[in-house]
Scaffold this motif. Sequence first.
Motif, short mmCIF file in Angstrom:
data_model
loop_
_atom_site.label_atom_id
_atom_site.label_comp_id
_atom_site.label_asym_id
_atom_site.label_seq_id
_atom_site.Cartn_x
_atom_site.Cartn_y
_atom_site.Cartn_z
N TYR A 23 1.13 57.46 -1.77
CA TYR A 23 0.14 56.39 -1.64
C TYR A 23 -0.05 56.08 -0.16
CZ TYR A 23 -1.99 51.82 -1.36
OH TYR A 23 -2.82 50.79 -1.02
N GLN A 24 -1.31 56.11 0.29
CA GLN A 24 -1.64 55.76 1.67
C GLN A 24 -2.32 54.40 1.72
OE1 GLN A 24 -1.00 56.50 4.63
NE2 GLN A 24 -2.58 55.37 5.71
N ALA A 25 -1.76 53.51 2.54
CA ALA A 25 -2.34 52.18 2.71
C ALA A 25 -3.53 52.26 3.65
CB ALA A 25 -1.28 51.22 3.25
N SER A 26 -4.69 52.54 3.08
CA SER A 26 -5.92 52.52 3.87
C SER A 26 -6.40 51.08 3.99
CB SER A 26 -6.97 53.41 3.22
OG SER A 26 -6.60 54.77 3.33
N SER A 27 -7.44 50.87 4.78
CA SER A 27 -7.81 49.50 5.14
C SER A 27 -9.32 49.30 5.15
CB SER A 27 -7.26 49.19 6.54
OG SER A 27 -7.79 47.98 7.04
N SER A 28 -9.73 48.08 4.81
CA SER A 28 -11.15 47.72 4.89
C SER A 28 -11.65 47.77 6.33
CB SER A 28 -11.37 46.32 4.31
OG SER A 28 -10.58 45.36 5.00
N GLU A 29 -10.73 47.74 7.31
CA GLU A 29 -11.14 47.82 8.72
C GLU A 29 -11.80 49.16 9.03
OE1 GLU A 29 -11.07 45.72 11.37
OE2 GLU A 29 -10.43 44.04 10.12
N MET A 30 -11.63 50.15 8.17
CA MET A 30 -12.31 51.43 8.37
C MET A 30 -13.83 51.27 8.29
SD MET A 30 -9.86 54.09 6.24
CE MET A 30 -10.40 53.45 4.65
N TYR A 31 -14.29 50.27 7.53
CA TYR A 31 -15.74 50.06 7.38
C TYR A 31 -16.35 49.42 8.61
CZ TYR A 31 -14.97 51.18 2.47
OH TYR A 31 -14.64 51.82 1.31
N GLY A 32 -15.57 48.60 9.32
CA GLY A 32 -15.98 48.06 10.61
C GLY A 32 -17.37 47.44 10.63
N LYS A 33 -18.27 48.09 11.35
CA LYS A 33 -19.66 47.64 11.43
C LYS A 33 -20.36 48.15 10.17
CE LYS A 33 -23.61 47.59 14.61
NZ LYS A 33 -24.13 48.10 15.91
N VAL A 34 -20.30 47.35 9.12
CA VAL A 34 -20.65 47.84 7.78
C VAL A 34 -22.11 48.28 7.69
CG1 VAL A 34 -18.88 46.46 6.66
CG2 VAL A 34 -21.16 45.50 6.95
N VAL A 35 -22.32 49.35 6.93
CA VAL A 35 -23.67 49.88 6.75
C VAL A 35 -24.26 49.46 5.41
CG1 VAL A 35 -23.23 51.85 8.26
CG2 VAL A 35 -22.79 52.07 5.81
N GLU A 36 -23.42 48.87 4.53
CA GLU A 36 -23.93 48.32 3.27
C GLU A 36 -22.93 47.28 2.75
OE1 GLU A 36 -24.32 51.37 0.36
OE2 GLU A 36 -22.17 51.73 0.18
N THR A 37 -23.44 46.36 1.95
CA THR A 37 -22.61 45.30 1.36
C THR A 37 -22.98 45.13 -0.10
OG1 THR A 37 -22.40 44.14 3.48
CG2 THR A 37 -22.02 42.86 1.49
N PRO A 38 -21.98 45.04 -1.00
CA PRO A 38 -20.55 45.19 -0.72
C PRO A 38 -20.19 46.65 -0.45
CG PRO A 38 -20.88 44.99 -3.07
CD PRO A 38 -22.23 44.76 -2.44
N GLN A 39 -19.01 46.86 0.11
CA GLN A 39 -18.56 48.21 0.42
C GLN A 39 -17.92 48.84 -0.83
OE1 GLN A 39 -17.14 45.58 2.95
NE2 GLN A 39 -19.34 45.70 3.33
N THR A 40 -18.22 50.13 -1.04
CA THR A 40 -17.65 50.88 -2.15
C THR A 40 -16.86 52.06 -1.59
OG1 THR A 40 -19.43 52.51 -2.43
CG2 THR A 40 -19.74 50.34 -3.46
N GLU A 41 -16.28 52.85 -2.48
CA GLU A 41 -15.53 54.04 -2.05
C GLU A 41 -16.43 55.06 -1.36
OE1 GLU A 41 -13.19 52.12 -5.31
OE2 GLU A 41 -15.30 52.65 -5.03
N LYS A 42 -17.75 54.96 -1.57
CA LYS A 42 -18.68 55.92 -0.98
C LYS A 42 -19.36 55.40 0.29
CE LYS A 42 -19.64 58.31 -5.34
NZ LYS A 42 -20.68 58.75 -6.30
#
Length: 250
Positions: free
Chosen positions: A67-86
């Motif tokens: 299991y890798q603890a990934s983060s919502s910070e990867m989305y940063g300057k978001v290109v869509e809301t809400p953010q999905t796995e894609k």
Amino acid sequence: VYGDLTDGNNLSTIINEIQPDEVYNLGAQSHVRVSFDMPIYTADVDALGTLRLLEAIHSSDKPAKFYQASSSEMYGKVVETPQTEKTPFYPRSPYGCAKAYSFWQTVNYREAYGLFACNGILFNHESPKRGETFVTRKITRAATRIKLGLQDKLFLGNLEAKRDWGFAGDYVEAMWLMLQQDKPDDYIVATNESHSVREFVAEVFGYLDLDWQKYVEIDPRYLRPSEVDYLQGDASKAKKVLKWEPKVTF
């Protein structure tokens, strides 16, 4: 057992000796603001540390589920809301960049070597165990100290930043569920609600019958060089596949 994500030989020795069934990589330099001051160390631990651990598991006689603890910070300057796995990543900090690297290495080891490896893209999750330098804990601690007459002011950075906040206990359950599935995959874990730091401050101080505007001041030292303005996660996939939903809301 002592382990260090910067020492690949050490990790390999531990994995081979213990032969775990599951490995949860929660190790990191996890403070986003600090990552701007320590970008190289953050990359070494948060990015290359994951690669070292993946390689140790892949090279072992009995590869564990990962299991890798990934983060919502990867989305940063978001290109869509809400953010999905894609939703495409657009990280805005050394921490976010390191987590994006780890995300793709986890996917790569899954697809290249058949490793049972999952990314949990967890949005902000809080508990009483949260470190005191993180904004949520900093706010609750300062408010109680002000109420008790032990502190006069609370200095914060950007009050308008919005986050999707959940409870760590709920999110750990989702992490475990990912590794109990028949097939590995990546999942967002979130509440699908977004609230500003200002709202969080008002809620905490209001709970203690305090007017937050009398005590809170902005300090430029706590502003990030590049800010993440808005995060809100869509955990529909986790709800459908893992049968998971958050029990604690904002």
